[in-house]
Design a protein around this motif. Structure first.
Motif, PDB file in Angstrom:
ATOM      1  N   UNK A 264       0.797  -1.221   0.000  1.00 37.24           N
ATOM      2  CA  UNK A 264       0.000   0.000   0.000  1.00 37.24           C
ATOM      3  C   UNK A 264       0.828   1.270   0.000  1.00 37.24           C
ATOM      4  N   UNK A 265       2.148   1.148   0.028  1.00 40.62           N
ATOM      5  CA  UNK A 265       3.011   2.320  -0.056  1.00 40.62           C
ATOM      6  C   UNK A 265       3.494   2.842   1.274  1.00 40.62           C
ATOM      7  N   UNK A 266       3.194   2.163   2.371  1.00 40.04           N
ATOM      8  CA  UNK A 266       3.650   2.649   3.671  1.00 40.04           C
ATOM      9  C   UNK A 266       5.139   2.360   3.844  1.00 40.04           C
ATOM     10  N   UNK A 267       5.830   3.230   4.548  1.00 41.10           N
ATOM     11  CA  UNK A 267       7.254   3.048   4.788  1.00 41.10           C
ATOM     12  C   UNK A 267       7.546   1.750   5.522  1.00 41.10           C
ATOM     13  N   UNK A 268       8.684   1.127   5.195  1.00 44.05           N
ATOM     14  CA  UNK A 268       9.008  -0.190   5.750  1.00 44.05           C
ATOM     15  C   UNK A 268       9.070  -0.152   7.268  1.00 44.05           C
ATOM     16  N   UNK A 269       9.859   0.776   7.817  1.00 40.11           N
ATOM     17  CA  UNK A 269      10.050   0.819   9.265  1.00 40.11           C
ATOM     18  C   UNK A 269       8.738   1.103   9.987  1.00 40.11           C
ATOM     19  N   UNK A 376      14.538   6.130   2.535  1.00 36.63           N
ATOM     20  CA  UNK A 376      14.138   6.892   3.721  1.00 36.63           C
ATOM     21  C   UNK A 376      13.051   6.181   4.512  1.00 36.63           C
ATOM     22  N   UNK A 377      12.222   5.387   3.824  1.00 35.13           N
ATOM     23  CA  UNK A 377      11.162   4.654   4.524  1.00 35.13           C
ATOM     24  C   UNK A 377      11.684   3.531   5.391  1.00 35.13           C
ATOM     25  N   UNK A 378      12.965   3.128   5.196  1.00 34.32           N
ATOM     26  CA  UNK A 378      13.540   2.041   5.994  1.00 34.32           C
ATOM     27  C   UNK A 378      14.174   2.556   7.285  1.00 34.32           C
ATOM     28  N   UNK A 379      14.317   3.894   7.406  1.00 41.61           N
ATOM     29  CA  UNK A 379      14.898   4.503   8.607  1.00 41.61           C
ATOM     30  C   UNK A 379      16.235   3.859   8.960  1.00 41.61           C
TER      31      UNK A 379
END
Length: 611
Positions: A264-269, A376-379
């Protein structure tokens, strides 16, 4: 003792008999005391078969009892005279039972007679000393804790409560609701498992309390605890199975929700953190639902295992997603660089490598910006992210280097194609027609210079914008070798080397020696094209100059004057000559003899033969 209790531990009072043996040896001097075992309700088994079993048990107890050093080897017969008698069943054989009891009573009446029950009379005291003797015996009993035997009601409570425990435990095992619950839990989770099982356990414990309520409180409580421990030990595997179902179900739902969040496009972390918190709380609710009121079991180990399983799955997805992202941006770089770089190398010129460097910088910056945004979504920590971005940049350079090496392997084909294109086409890209006015030498030199330019461009990788003299050396050594040896010894070959002066070995695609070999092969394979052009030019010159020389024309006029006058006097000859001219003209046009003459005199022979 009852006949059916022979051989049992508690029912046959073996612990009490063991205590009696120990005390008799430690506190009293050896003297024979009669131990009479009265067996109640004798069965069909003959007394001759029961008595040896009973005597053997007594002997085993005696052998197992720790003895003082003074009586280590003392046999049982020194202390006790063991006798066994049996009574029939009062319910079934009342008359016979009464007769046997009367006979036994007589033995007690005459116990001090020779051979009577009293046995050894060495330690007897007269009746006048009985009071003092009893006081001393009681004093010894009070001073020795080993003789502090439980009261009768405690013994009764112990036996009866044990019977109730065994009965309730057996009833629990046979309970249909429990059996169905145990069978179901093997394959799938049971809703409200803890509440249902707690209810069943509470039912049987309540029944125990109801039946044991009038027995000694201490015994009743200890036996209730014993029953509870046995029941909990029995149901613990089912409880563990329920926790296992809760754990596996929670893990499966976590995987689905986590993957859906990522898709759904949410960041991994963020997705990992939110799903972890939610489903760990779901497990806590499920484990609370499986909790059994009577037990104090801890589900922390199962929770820790779920924690580890989720961490392992997140780590695996993390690795897969990072690899997928890296592959995606590497693929984009492949598409953005491979085709343009190949085209730039194919059209080699002075601007080829600057254009490649500019293309590399532009596409790399674009890919790095997109990759950085995706990461950036993996923090991730900055150091790890920088390493991944650096690998992407190195991949882009590696792509260009690999493409350059690939094109360098086809450089001879490229050189021949470029030479053929420039040699056979004019500045307007139109095919050349060799009419005899073209300067083949100049055209050949220009075409070879262009091919040499291609060779010099492909000789080394120039991604670092550092100047070199590769092209100059190739031009002096291959296009104008005389100029290259003006200021040097004629024996010095500038291409007799395996490295370029300004180019590192890792950036070298074609060594000087290989360039020289390729150029020699190139000249040999393009020589035929130049020869064909020269031949075509010579044929064209001959076809455009087919009239005889002027002196021949003057000679023909002077020598053929008489024949000319004859034709004028006879017009019929003129008609015949005209018809012959038309016929020859038709054949000339039809067979395109003028065109064949442009290809050389030899090519006309098949035409003549055909005619």
């Amino acid at each position: 003792m009852w006949c059916h209790d022979i051989g049992r531990e508690q029912a046959a009072n073996k612990p009490l008999l063991k205590t009696v043996f120990q005390v008799m040896m430690r506190l009293f001097s050896p003297r024979k005391t009669t131990l009479m075992f009265v067996i109640r309700d004798k069965t069909r088994t003959p007394l001759e078969n029961l008595e040896p079993v009973l005597r053997e048990d007594v002997q085993k107890i005696w052998d197992a009892v720790p003895k003082p050093s003074a009586h280590k080897e003392t046999p049982l017969s020194e202390f006790f005279n063991v006798e066994v008698t049996a009574l029939s069943s009062y319910e079934e054989k009342e008359e016979q039972f009464k007769e046997q009891v009367a006979s036994l009573r007589q033995r007690f009446f005459h116990s001090i007679a020779p051979g009577g029950l009293a046995g050894d009379r060495r330690a007897v005291v007269p009746a006048s000393g009985f009071s003092f003797s009893a006081q001393q015996i009681w004093k010894i009993i009070k001073e020795n804790k080993d003789l502090d035997l439980p009261a009768h009601k405690v013994m009764v409570a112990t036996v009866r409560c044990e019977e109730i425990v065994n009965e309730k435990f057996s009833s629990f095992i046979a309970n249909e609701e429990w059996r169905q619950l145990e069978e179901t839990i093997q394959s799938r989770p049971v809703p409200s498992f803890g509440r249902k099982l707690s209810s069943i356990l509470d039912f049987f414990l309540t029944e125990y309390d109801a039946e044991a309520t009038y027995f000694d409180e201490g015994v009743r409580s200890s036996k209730r605890k014993q029953l509870e421990e046995k029941l909990l030990q029995l149901v613990q595997p089912a409880y563990q199975s329920m926790l296992g179902h809760v754990r596996s179900g929670t893990l499966d739902r976590f995987k689905d929700a986590f993957n859906n969040a990522l898709n759904g496009g949410k960041g991994f972390a963020m997705a990992a953190r939110e799903c972890f918190e939610y489903f760990m709380s779901q497990f806590d609710e499920g484990s609370a639902e499986a909790y059994i009121d009577q037990a104090n079991w801890d589900s922390s180990k199962v929770r820790e295992k779920l924690h580890r399983d989720i961490d392992a799955y997140v780590a695996a997805v993390h690795t897969a997603k990072l690899s997928e992202l890296a592959n995606m941006y590497e693929t984009k770089l492949n598409e953005a660089l491979s085709g343009p770089v190949e085209a730039l190398l194919d059209g080699a010129s002075d601007d080829t490598w600057p254009a490649i460097r500019k293309l590399l910088q532009c596409e790399t910056e674009k890919a790095v910006a997109g990759f950085s945004t995706a990461l950036s979504g993996f923090e991730m920590d900055e150091e790890t992210q920088d390493k991944m971005l650096l690998r992407l940049k190195e991949h882009a350079r590696g792509l260009i280097e690999a493409k350059a090496k690939e094109e360098a392997g086809r450089v001879l084909i490229r050189m021949k194609d470029r030479f053929t294109t420039m040699f056979s086409h004019d500045s307007d890209s139109m095919p050349r027609i060799w009419t005899g006015k073209e300067d083949i030498r100049a055209i050949t030199k220009t075409a070879r210079s262009a091919s040499l330019k291609l060779l010099s461009v492909m000789a080394a990788i120039r991604l670092d914008d550092e100047a070199d003299t590769v092209e100059n050396k190739l031009s002096l050594a291959l296009l104008d070798p005389k100029a290259g040896t003006t200021n040097k010894s004629s024996s010095m070959d500038p291409l007799a080397s395996s490295t370029w002066d300004e180019v590192p070995a890792t950036k070298t695609l074609i060594t000087p020696v290989q360039c020289k070999s390729l150029w020699r092969q190139f000249k040999a394979e393009t020589e035929y094209t130049v020869t064909q052009a020269i031949a075509a030019q010579e044929a064209s010159k001959r076809s455009n100059n087919w009239l005889p020389p002027p002196w021949a024309i003057v000679a023909l006029v002077v020598l053929g004057f008489n024949e000319f006058m004859t034709l004028l006097r006879n017009p019929l000859y003129l008609g015949i000559i005209f018809v012959a001219f038309l016929l020859v003209k038709a054949l000339w046009v039809q067979l395109d003899i003028s065109g064949e003459f442009r290809n050389g005199a030899v090519s006309i022979y098949p035409i003549v033969a055909k005619c």
